[in-house]
Design an enzyme around this catalytic site. Structure first.
Site: not given
Length: 211
Positions: A182-184
């Protein structure tokens, strides 16, 4: 969250532009493959161990959301992997407790296979540990891309890792490895550093696997 330097990026990539990404690379596993073969040790156990050890050094890959909605970080996460039953080609998901000592992890792995490996059910080993991440292999296919598709909201932000079939090129063994994150919690830099460290581990089994 208040003191996490990545808090604004987490908000952006979960609320404003929910995004994840996958990178697939070819890793040279020649040194580790030969080191294990000389000692009659299973490659899959070393694969699970080395990936888990590098993840233990990568804080961005160990973030999860607890029951109150707060973000936390595990010290380690354990590999959850599939085993295939030869007679009907069905699979079961096992997990093995990570141990920083490869010899101990190897024994944990063999014990889990012996106790649960022949049970025809999706998750024979209970309880499933909260801090497990998904890692597997498709040893019949040398792929250039692999992307898992989750169908439920995420409570964890652990990587999903998949290996493919070995191929020999100029007397070197190459193994494709896909990582989805996840890019988060991570950017391309973090994933690139992970692959670089993992390649270092595969290049030096005498340092990473020997007790």
């Amino acid at each position: 969250m208040a003191t996490w330097p990545r808090r604004e990026y987490f908000y952006y990539f979960t609320k404003m532009m929910p995004t994840g990404f996958t990178l697939t690379v070819d890793l040279d596993v020649t040194a580790t493959k030969e080191w294990l073969a000389a000692r009659d040790l299973k490659f899959n156990a070393a694969y699970l161990y080395l990936v888990s050890k590098v993840i233990a050094q990568t804080p961005e890959f160990r973030v999860y959301r607890d029951n109150t909605g707060q973000l936390q970080r595990f010290d380690v996460i354990h590999p959850a992997y599939s085993v295939m039953h030869a007679d009907d080609h069905s699979i079961s998901s096992l997990w093995t407790a990570y141990d920083p000592d490869f010899t101990q992890f190897y024994q944990n792995y063999l014990a889990d296979l012996a106790e649960y490996g022949d049970q025809r059910t999706p998750m024979p080993k209970a309880p499933q540990s909260e801090n497990t991440y998904m890692i597997g292999s498709i040893p019949w296919t040398h792929f250039t891309s692999y992307t898992p598709l989750p169908f439920t909201p995420l409570n964890t932000f652990f990587p999903v890792i998949q290996a493919g079939k070995f191929e020999q090129e100029a007397k070197r063994w190459q193994m494709p490895l896909s990582l989805t994150i996840h890019h988060a919690v991570a950017d391309g830099y973090h994933v690139s550093q992970f692959f670089e460290q993992l390649q270092l581990a595969f290049d030096h089994p005498e340092a990473w696997l020997a007790s």
